[in-house]
Scaffold this motif. Structure first.
Motif, PDB file in Angstrom:
ATOM      1  N   GLU A   1      -3.773   4.856 -11.221  1.00  0.00           N
ATOM      2  CA  GLU A   1      -2.819   3.941 -10.301  1.00  0.00           C
ATOM      3  C   GLU A   1      -2.576   2.645 -11.484  1.00  0.00           C
ATOM      4  N   GLN A   2      -3.487   2.496 -12.174  1.00  0.00           N
ATOM      5  CA  GLN A   2      -3.076   1.392 -13.330  1.00  0.00           C
ATOM      6  C   GLN A   2      -1.864   1.419 -13.311  1.00  0.00           C
ATOM      7  N   GLN A   3      -1.444   2.683 -13.691  1.00  0.00           N
ATOM      8  CA  GLN A   3       0.459   2.722 -13.929  1.00  0.00           C
ATOM      9  C   GLN A   3       0.891   2.512 -13.278  1.00  0.00           C
ATOM     10  N   PHE A   4       0.439   2.867 -11.769  1.00  0.00           N
ATOM     11  CA  PHE A   4       1.461   3.296 -10.683  1.00  0.00           C
ATOM     12  C   PHE A   4       1.813   1.533 -10.243  1.00  0.00           C
ATOM     13  N   THR A   5       0.966   0.975 -10.349  1.00  0.00           N
ATOM     14  CA  THR A   5       0.931  -0.581 -10.320  1.00  0.00           C
ATOM     15  C   THR A   5       2.350  -1.436 -10.578  1.00  0.00           C
ATOM     16  N   LYS A   6       2.867  -0.070 -12.194  1.00  0.00           N
ATOM     17  CA  LYS A   6       4.179  -1.434 -12.466  1.00  0.00           C
ATOM     18  C   LYS A   6       5.249  -0.815 -11.994  1.00  0.00           C
TER      19      LYS A   6
END
Length: 151
Positions: free
Chosen positions: A108-113
């Motif tokens: 999820e954290q990576q998708f924010t990019k």
């Protein structure tokens, strides 16, 4: 509306998670594609090929991302998913305490990019989907569809 579901699994649990999500998408009339994440290059993702992108990954070892998803994870920040609704779900084992389901958080954290739009908070499933997890996965899928309909 089109949804693409990418999954990684060793035990079959995450494919079961993906299948619950797919069944709900189909019930809602959403065209779905299910693919093993090892067969998908993040850099080849094109926002025009899906309205919703779901990844279903398991947490390995002591809170790490599944090996099958590492290349996808590493390339994801270089992908423009503007206009695409995304969601992350995955299995873990509550036995591991604070490391339970951390792969969901990591992805999820990576998708924010990516400039994608998070359609629903991630769902963590203890091992394989039971009745309660199935309800949570169905609600997750419904939220993704509602978000995609707003765009």
């Amino acid at each position: 509306m089109r949804a693409r579901i990418l999954f990684a699994t060793l035990t079959g649990n995450n494919e079961d998670v993906a299948d619950v999500i797919i069944a709900e998408f189909q019930r809602l009339g959403v065209e779905t594609i299910k693919e093993d994440i090892t067969n998908v290059e993040a850099l080849d993702l094109n926002p025009t090929t899906q309205d919703i992108l779901v990844t279903v990954v398991y947490t390995f070892d002591l809170g790490t991302l599944a090996d099958e998803a590492i290349d996808f994870y590493e390339d994801l920040p270089d992908v423009d998913l503007a206009g695409v609704v995304y969601g992350v779900a995955g299995s873990g084992d509550v036995y591991y305490g604070q490391d339970y389901g951390t792969a969901v958080d990591i992805l999820e954290q990576q998708f924010t990019k990516t400039q994608g739009i998070q359609g629903a908070p991630g769902v963590k499933v203890n091992l394989r989907p039971d009745a309660q997890a199935t309800i949570e996965l169905e609600q997750f899928t419904q939220a993704l569809v509602k978000q995609a309909q707003r765009i």
